[in-house]
Scaffold this active site. Structure first.
Site, PDB file in Angstrom:
ATOM      1  N   GLY A  12       0.791  -1.225  -0.104  1.00 23.76           N
ATOM      2  CA  GLY A  12       0.059  -0.073  -0.123  1.00 23.76           C
ATOM      3  C   GLY A  12       0.522   1.273  -0.010  1.00 23.76           C
ATOM      4  N   GLY A  15      -1.071   7.136   2.680  1.00 27.07           N
ATOM      5  CA  GLY A  15      -0.224   7.848   3.457  1.00 27.07           C
ATOM      6  C   GLY A  15       0.492   7.043   4.462  1.00 27.07           C
ATOM      7  N   ALA A  16      -0.294   6.009   5.105  1.00 31.26           N
ATOM      8  CA  ALA A  16       0.352   5.121   6.126  1.00 31.26           C
ATOM      9  C   ALA A  16       1.489   4.195   5.356  1.00 31.26           C
ATOM     10  CB  ALA A  16      -0.357   4.056   6.496  1.00 31.26           C
ATOM     11  N   GLY A  17       1.454   3.789   4.149  1.00 29.86           N
ATOM     12  CA  GLY A  17       2.393   3.094   3.334  1.00 29.86           C
ATOM     13  C   GLY A  17       3.557   3.880   3.159  1.00 29.86           C
ATOM     14  N   ASP A 221      -8.574  -5.647   0.954  1.00 33.53           N
ATOM     15  CA  ASP A 221      -7.974  -6.801   0.517  1.00 33.53           C
ATOM     16  C   ASP A 221      -6.994  -7.279   1.636  1.00 33.53           C
ATOM     17  OD1 ASP A 221      -9.145  -5.632  -1.694  1.00 33.53           O
ATOM     18  OD2 ASP A 221      -7.276  -5.181  -2.838  1.00 33.53           O
ATOM     19  N   GLN A 240     -17.706   3.815  11.037  1.00 34.28           N
ATOM     20  CA  GLN A 240     -18.106   5.307  11.016  1.00 34.28           C
ATOM     21  C   GLN A 240     -19.077   5.541   9.846  1.00 34.28           C
ATOM     22  OE1 GLN A 240     -15.315   8.803  11.082  1.00 34.28           O
ATOM     23  NE2 GLN A 240     -15.861   8.717  13.315  1.00 34.28           N
ATOM     24  N   HIS A 242     -20.157   9.130   8.510  1.00 34.27           N
ATOM     25  CA  HIS A 242     -19.989  10.443   8.524  1.00 34.27           C
ATOM     26  C   HIS A 242     -21.216  11.204   8.288  1.00 34.27           C
ATOM     27  CE1 HIS A 242     -18.477  14.529   7.693  1.00 34.27           C
ATOM     28  NE2 HIS A 242     -17.080  14.039   8.063  1.00 34.27           N
ATOM     29  N   LEU A 252     -18.018  12.914   0.347  1.00 35.00           N
ATOM     30  CA  LEU A 252     -17.868  13.760   1.400  1.00 35.00           C
ATOM     31  C   LEU A 252     -17.846  15.154   1.415  1.00 35.00           C
ATOM     32  CD1 LEU A 252     -17.250  12.581   4.469  1.00 35.00           C
ATOM     33  CD2 LEU A 252     -15.169  13.352   4.260  1.00 35.00           C
ATOM     34  N   THR A 254     -16.380  17.614   4.117  1.00 31.79           N
ATOM     35  CA  THR A 254     -15.947  17.897   5.328  1.00 31.79           C
ATOM     36  C   THR A 254     -16.428  18.421   6.558  1.00 31.79           C
ATOM     37  OG1 THR A 254     -13.642  18.312   6.423  1.00 31.79           O
ATOM     38  CG2 THR A 254     -14.425  19.800   4.746  1.00 31.79           C
ATOM     39  N   GLU A 255     -16.274  17.779   7.912  1.00 34.75           N
ATOM     40  CA  GLU A 255     -16.571  18.059   8.979  1.00 34.75           C
ATOM     41  C   GLU A 255     -15.846  19.642   9.301  1.00 34.75           C
ATOM     42  OE1 GLU A 255     -16.566  15.240  12.263  1.00 34.75           O
ATOM     43  OE2 GLU A 255     -15.337  16.577  13.171  1.00 34.75           O
ATOM     44  N   ARG A 286     -19.068  12.302  15.286  1.00 36.07           N
ATOM     45  CA  ARG A 286     -19.789  11.670  14.266  1.00 36.07           C
ATOM     46  C   ARG A 286     -20.781  11.093  14.622  1.00 36.07           C
ATOM     47  NH1 ARG A 286     -14.525  11.653  10.542  1.00 36.07           N
ATOM     48  NH2 ARG A 286     -14.264  13.795  10.263  1.00 36.07           N
ATOM     49  N   HIS A 353     -17.877   5.595   6.058  1.00 30.30           N
ATOM     50  CA  HIS A 353     -16.577   6.484   5.936  1.00 30.30           C
ATOM     51  C   HIS A 353     -15.487   5.723   6.245  1.00 30.30           C
ATOM     52  CE1 HIS A 353     -14.486  10.222   5.562  1.00 30.30           C
ATOM     53  NE2 HIS A 353     -14.349  10.279   6.845  1.00 30.30           N
ATOM     54  N   ARG A 394     -13.874   7.015  15.558  1.00 32.72           N
ATOM     55  CA  ARG A 394     -12.657   7.708  15.450  1.00 32.72           C
ATOM     56  C   ARG A 394     -13.194   9.266  15.373  1.00 32.72           C
ATOM     57  NH1 ARG A 394     -10.567  10.284  10.812  1.00 32.72           N
ATOM     58  NH2 ARG A 394     -11.897   9.448   9.521  1.00 32.72           N
ATOM     59  N   LEU A 400      -5.666  10.908   9.460  1.00 26.31           N
ATOM     60  CA  LEU A 400      -4.323  11.407   9.145  1.00 26.31           C
ATOM     61  C   LEU A 400      -3.331  11.576  10.113  1.00 26.31           C
ATOM     62  CD1 LEU A 400      -5.924  14.247   6.828  1.00 26.31           C
ATOM     63  CD2 LEU A 400      -5.303  12.039   6.018  1.00 26.31           C
TER      64      LEU A 400
HETATM   65  C1  LIG Z   1     -13.431  11.573   1.630  1.00 31.79           C
HETATM   66  C2  LIG Z   1     -12.483  11.272   2.987  1.00 31.79           C
HETATM   67  C3  LIG Z   1     -12.090  12.307   3.581  1.00 31.79           C
HETATM   68  C4  LIG Z   1     -11.441  12.010   4.982  1.00 31.79           C
HETATM   69  N1  LIG Z   1     -10.788  13.192   5.695  1.00 31.79           N
HETATM   70  C5  LIG Z   1     -10.108  13.107   6.584  1.00 31.79           C
HETATM   71  C6  LIG Z   1      -9.619  14.161   7.666  1.00 31.79           C
HETATM   72  O1  LIG Z   1     -10.107  15.302   7.040  1.00 31.79           O
HETATM   73  N2  LIG Z   1      -8.739  14.011   8.425  1.00 31.79           N
HETATM   74  C7  LIG Z   1      -8.497  12.493   8.844  1.00 31.79           C
HETATM   75  O2  LIG Z   1      -7.765  12.495   9.955  1.00 31.79           O
HETATM   76  N3  LIG Z   1      -8.956  11.678   8.244  1.00 31.79           N
HETATM   77  C8  LIG Z   1      -9.725  11.777   7.223  1.00 31.79           C
HETATM   78  N4  LIG Z   1     -10.474  10.798   6.298  1.00 31.79           N
HETATM   79  C9  LIG Z   1      -9.827   9.261   6.941  1.00 31.79           C
HETATM   80  C10 LIG Z   1      -8.284   9.311   6.134  1.00 31.79           C
HETATM   81  O3  LIG Z   1      -8.188   9.725   5.145  1.00 31.79           O
HETATM   82  C11 LIG Z   1      -7.960   7.684   5.611  1.00 31.79           C
HETATM   83  O4  LIG Z   1      -8.479   6.681   6.992  1.00 31.79           O
HETATM   84  C12 LIG Z   1      -6.710   7.427   5.652  1.00 31.79           C
HETATM   85  O5  LIG Z   1      -6.200   8.324   4.551  1.00 31.79           O
HETATM   86  C13 LIG Z   1      -6.139   6.187   5.148  1.00 31.79           C
HETATM   87  O6  LIG Z   1      -4.960   5.991   4.928  1.00 31.79           O
HETATM   88  P1  LIG Z   1      -4.311   4.605   4.628  1.00 31.79           P
HETATM   89  O7  LIG Z   1      -2.919   4.975   4.371  1.00 31.79           O
HETATM   90  O8  LIG Z   1      -4.628   3.793   5.586  1.00 31.79           O
HETATM   91  O9  LIG Z   1      -5.016   4.113   3.282  1.00 31.79           O
HETATM   92  P2  LIG Z   1      -5.156   4.751   1.658  1.00 31.79           P
HETATM   93  O10 LIG Z   1      -4.731   6.128   1.542  1.00 31.79           O
HETATM   94  O11 LIG Z   1      -6.424   4.225   1.420  1.00 31.79           O
HETATM   95  O12 LIG Z   1      -4.030   3.581   1.009  1.00 31.79           O
HETATM   96  C14 LIG Z   1      -4.264   2.388   0.742  1.00 31.79           C
HETATM   97  C15 LIG Z   1      -3.212   1.878  -0.186  1.00 31.79           C
HETATM   98  O13 LIG Z   1      -3.250   0.487  -0.361  1.00 31.79           O
HETATM   99  C16 LIG Z   1      -3.176   0.104  -1.487  1.00 31.79           C
HETATM  100  N5  LIG Z   1      -3.692  -1.140  -1.667  1.00 31.79           N
HETATM  101  C17 LIG Z   1      -4.923  -1.489  -1.340  1.00 31.79           C
HETATM  102  N6  LIG Z   1      -5.050  -2.901  -1.482  1.00 31.79           N
HETATM  103  C18 LIG Z   1      -3.977  -3.341  -1.928  1.00 31.79           C
HETATM  104  C19 LIG Z   1      -3.550  -4.547  -2.501  1.00 31.79           C
HETATM  105  N7  LIG Z   1      -4.479  -5.588  -2.506  1.00 31.79           N
HETATM  106  N8  LIG Z   1      -2.426  -4.773  -2.742  1.00 31.79           N
HETATM  107  C20 LIG Z   1      -1.602  -3.734  -2.802  1.00 31.79           C
HETATM  108  N9  LIG Z   1      -1.762  -2.607  -2.567  1.00 31.79           N
HETATM  109  C21 LIG Z   1      -3.133  -2.423  -2.195  1.00 31.79           C
HETATM  110  C22 LIG Z   1      -3.785   1.388  -2.293  1.00 31.79           C
HETATM  111  O14 LIG Z   1      -2.878   1.292  -3.795  1.00 31.79           O
HETATM  112  C23 LIG Z   1      -3.249   2.524  -1.632  1.00 31.79           C
HETATM  113  O15 LIG Z   1      -1.976   2.823  -2.136  1.00 31.79           O
HETATM  114  C24 LIG Z   1     -10.824  10.765   5.176  1.00 31.79           C
HETATM  115  C25 LIG Z   1     -11.535   9.782   4.585  1.00 31.79           C
HETATM  116  C26 LIG Z   1     -12.162   9.824   3.366  1.00 31.79           C
HETATM  117  C27 LIG Z   1     -12.781   8.669   2.516  1.00 31.79           C
END
Ligand SMILES: Cc1cc2nc3c(=O)[nH]c(=O)nc-3n(C[C@H](O)[C@H](O)[C@H](O)COP(=O)(O)OP(=O)(O)OC[C@H]3O[C@@H](n4cnc5c(N)ncnc54)[C@H](O)[C@@H]3O)c2cc1C
Ligand code: SF4
Ligand code: FES
Lengths: 584, 252
Positions: A12, A15-17, A221, A240, A242, A252, A254-255, A286, A353, A394, A400
């Protein structure tokens, strides 16, 4: 089939990855496998902000932030983890700024902050300005900044590689991670990545709902790959909703819109949140706001001919403020609804959400095989994981934050482990499971269609396990999901090719959604109380005596090959905050 | 709580107003044939839906082999830039009613990048050009303990170019890029601009040198295709002009 060998593999590139990759690449030979190009990840959709008690605009401190996080999560939060989250938040934001993130600024040039739901001064006295932001594009800026820094660090990406299986080998009675199996979209080829450490950062699973803010690709996945290999999933009943998704579409808003002064109104124009949350009003947490909206709708005060939505009213805010602080969401209203937020209130409804639950980890990001045993070499961070800093609900801006704090921690821990550990031998026939899965789907002559099953799944989830749940509705969902899982065996795809076969991958993704929906519903059925995002009309109160504990769901397969879910429970870590009634 | 637009929206949503449209899609699958062909699909769809919804209808109900990229479905991830009725747009940000559905709607892959299957193109050269402009903050000296200060005006100076989602709609609408894929293309310049005009950055000179190259900004012939194509509303041509001016004056 190709075999690759890396110290650290990250699954992935959201952001986390990428936060993990920046750390891991500096310390070990690292590969990032991602099904999307990194900048397509759904972190980019996040709008409102990232919490940190910087105290740039008013008094604040990390202890208040810890308290708000725990209270927001309805006391199901592991308090040691919440404390780390709130403490490390400050450096997490400053690190991003140093990496180049263009935050909005205060008049004296520091990072600006705004209000967000559930974040308060001095344990609930009044809303506090804690969310660091870049207009309503905070997630976009985080994703871009992290990608930019990955380019700078020379992070090695395998783009459009879908990880479909987690390899586990038992060494001296201990289950260890050996690597992953990935499917290359461009060629249809399978790749084995043998790795000393694997970090899951594959995001959420919102696509089992119909009205959702989640991307089409958020299909759980990573959760499914681990779960199928016998690892538990924690607190999956907590999802959650939203409050402010665009009516019927779920996109979405935003809040932060309410943080800037936006108000929710029913058909009589009444600011109804005053009734439900006298202090925090529109900025209550929320779950509280979403339930209030549906209460208004059920009691006949919803808007429109069908009374099925309420309004987010921004019309009293100066247009300049909307342009400067909320440019994207106002554009969404214009593009998708054809209305003008300067003058028209925006029709909204709650939207699915965020997954609070996921792969259980400790605060180093190490994945747990049960309540306390770590799986050596396996890590998870971000929405895929459950640390648990979000508990039953949450707080906005804490995800984020979570992806940065725990992404970083998992990246460091994984790379350091890779230094001391040896490669674990791959299981015999490592690609077997995925090969079979792919071949079965490609060769199937079954009559079921992916789109039909997915639609039925989404409809049952929306109808039965959304904001309000009862024994009856959850049972309906459990039965429906069982039926769909049966029918899924008879699913076929039309595209039989190897190249960019997204038809096939959508079928695999649906299989993951079905497995996870079942876990969610079964976990929800067993939790006979209401807490945070999980609200049971038949058990409307929180029950700390029986349910102050995390759900742990395991897949078990009996001798005949039939699988079932076994539920177990894990204690909540409580340090200094005693559970209290939650009032906003 | 009622306004004319809102009443209309809510009333219309109650009844279905499906219309018949034809999607004329450019198909290409080298596993089957070396030739690209046009294929027509007849759909019944609400004109307020997105072109992406139409493509999904085809993929999910009619022909599962139709291949395109998409993720967020609301114009934020940059996956689904394509040529719709001859213009580069995001399929998820284009409503059917806005593109004359009385006539067949043509849908092709973006130009200038190798087509791999149907609407999927090879994005690597595009991302390579992006990486070549050093798209990351470069600073010298000691790191401050707190954040770097930046005034609101300095932050505003590069705001427009921070919005880029790397969708390639601009670069693949540029006639110079069509003729010669070596040209960096507007998106890479936009992303260089984002750092050159960031008061915190200290590598503006280096980036300008990169863009001073024979394949750099001077190739731009100010046709404004990029600005028209950008789904984020970035003033792409203006950003390129500002980079050119900075190269001449060495002030930024
Ligand atoms: C519209 C929206 C607005 C939000 N606003 C906020 C906010 O203002 N503040 C806040 O704190 N949070 C917010 N959130 C929540 C937050 O954005 C997410 O929870 C967070 O960004 C998730 O990051 P992540 O890195 O875990 O996953 P993601 O950013 O979803 O990344 C997942 C990654 O995994 C990869 N991946 C998935 N499946 C596979 C697979 N089988 N094999 C290989 N790669 C794979 C994808 O390619 C992608 O790169 C919001 C969420 C949404 C939907
Ligand atoms: S400048 Fe606009 S069109 Fe070009 S890649 Fe960025 S967002 Fe897309
Ligand atoms: S699908 Fe994300 S921009 Fe269109």
């Amino acid at each position: 089939m190709q075999i690759h060998k890396y110290d650290t593999v990250i699954v992935g590139a959201g952001g986390a990855g990428m936060r993990a990759a920046i750390e891991a690449t500096k310390r070990s030979r690292t590969a990032v496998l991602t099904k999307l190009y990194p900048t397509r990840s759904h972190t980019g959709a996040a709008q409102g902000g990232m919490a940190a008690a910087l105290a740039n605009v008013e008094e604040d401190n990390w202890e208040w932030h810890t308290f708000d996080t725990i209270k927001g999560g309805d006391y199901l939060v592991d308090q040691d983890a919440a404390e780390i989250l709130a403490k490390e938040a400050i450096d997490a934001v400053l690190d991003l700024e140093k990496m180049g993130l263009p935050f909005n600024r205060t008049p004296d040039g520091t990072i600006d902050q705004r209000r967000f739901g559930g974040h308060s001064r001095n344990h609930g006295e009044a809303p506090v300005r804690r969310a660091c932001y870049a207009a309503d594009r905070t997630g976009h800026m985080i994703l871009q900044t992290l990608y930019q820094n990955c380019v700078k660090e020379g992070v090695e990406f395998f783009n459009e590689f879908y990880v479909l299986d987690q390899l586990i080998t038992e060494v001296d009675g201990v289950k260890k991670s050996a690597g992953v199996v990935a499917y290359e979209l461009a060629t249809g080829e399978l790749h084995i990545f043998q790795a000393k450490s694997v970090v899951y950062a594959s995001g959420g699973t919102g696509k089992f709902f119909k009205v959702t803010s989640n991307a089409h690709t958020l299909t759980g996945d990573g959760q499914a790959a681990c779960y199928r290999r016998g690892l538990p999933l924690e607190d999956m009943e907590f999802f959650q909703f939203h409050p402010t998704g665009i009516w019927r579409m779920g996109i979405l808003l935003t809040e932060g819109a309410r943080g800037e002064g936006g108000i929710l109104r029913n058909k009589d124009g009444e600011r109804f949140m005053e009734k439900y949350a006298p202090v925090m009003k529109d900025l209550a947490s929320r779950d509280v706001v979403s339930r209030s909206i549906y209460t208004e709708i059920r009691e006949g005060r919803g808007c429109g001919p069908e009374g099925d939505h309420v309004y987010l009213d921004l019309t009293h805010l100066p247009p300049e403020q909307l342009d400067a602080k909320l440019p994207d969401i106002t554009e969404f209203a214009r593009t998708y609804l054809g209305i003008e937020p300067y003058t028209d209130p925006i029709p909204i409804q709650p939207t699915a959400h965020y997954a609070m639950g996921g792969i259980p980890t400790n605060v180093q990001g190490e994945v747990l095989a049960d309540n306390d045993t770590v799986v050596p070499g396996l890590y998870a961070a971000g929405e895929v994981a459950c640390v648990s800093v979000h508990g039953a609900n949450r707080l906005g801006t804490n995800s984020l934050l979570d992806i940065n704090v725990f992404g970083r921690r998992a990246g460091i821990a994984a790379a350091e482990y890779a230094h001391r550990a040896e490669f674990v031998e791959l299981p015999e026939n490592p690609a077997e499971l995925v090969e079979k899965q792919v071949e079965n789907l490609r060769n199937s002559t079954g009559t079921e269609r992916v789109a039909v099953l997915r639609k039925e799944l989404q409809e049952t989830m929306d109808a039965n396990v959304m904001v309000f749940r009862t024994e009856q509705t959850i049972k309906t969902a459990v039965e429906k999901i069982a039926e769909l899982r049966e029918r899924y065996k008879n699913v076929s795809v039309q595209d039989k090719g190897k190249r960019f076969n997204t038809d096939l991958l959508e079928a695999i993704e649906l299989g993951n959604l079905l497995d996870l929906a079942e876990v969610m519903a079964v976990s929800a059925l067993a939790r006979k109380e209401s807490r945070g995002g999980h609200y049971r009309e038949d058990y409307p109160n929180r029950d700390d005596v029986n349910f102050m504990r995390h759900t742990m769901a395991y897949r078990e397969t009996d001798a005949s090959g039939k699988d079932s879910i076994r539920l177990d429970y894990k204690p909540v870590v409580q340090t200094r905050y005693q559970p209290m009634e939650r009032k906003y | 709580m009622s306004t004319a637009t809102l009443d209309k929206l809510e009333a219309e949503a109650q009844t279905s107003h499906n219309i018949k449209v034809t999607f004329r899609v450019r198909r290409f699958n080298p596993e089957i044939s070396d030739e690209a062909t046009w294929q027509d699909f007849e759909l019944e769809i609400d004109p307020k839906e997105r072109v992406l919804d139409g493509l999904h209808k085809i993929k999910w109900d009619l022909d599962g082999s139709l291949t395109f990229r998409r993720s967020c479905a609301h114009g934020i991830c940059g996956s689904d830039a394509m040529r719709i009725n001859g213009k580069n747009r995001l399929a998820c940000k284009t409503l059917i009613k806005d593109i004359n559905p009385a006539k067949p709607i043509t849908i092709e892959p973006i130009k200038g990048l190798t087509v791999l299957k149907d609407l999927v193109v090879d994005m690597e050269p595009f991302f390579q050009a992006y990486r070549d402009v050093m798209p990351f903050l470069i600073t010298k000296g000691n790191e401050p303990t707190r954040e770097r200060r930046q005034s609101a005006e300095d932050r505003e100076r590069f705001d427009d170019t921070t919005k880029c989602i790397l969708c390639a709609a601009c670069t693949s609408s540029c006639p110079v890029f069509w003729n010669d894929g070596q040209y960096f293309g507007p998106a890479a310049i936009v992303n260089a601009h984002r750092f050159i005009f960031d008061s915190r950055d200290e590598a503006g000179e280096q980036r300008l040198e990169i863009l001073n190259d024979k394949d750099g900004v001077w190739r731009c012939r100010t046709t404004f295709n990029c600005t028209d194509a950008c789904p984020r509303g970035i003033e792409v041509t203006k950003a390129i002009q500002e980079v050119k001016r900075a190269l001449i004056t060495r002030r930024f």
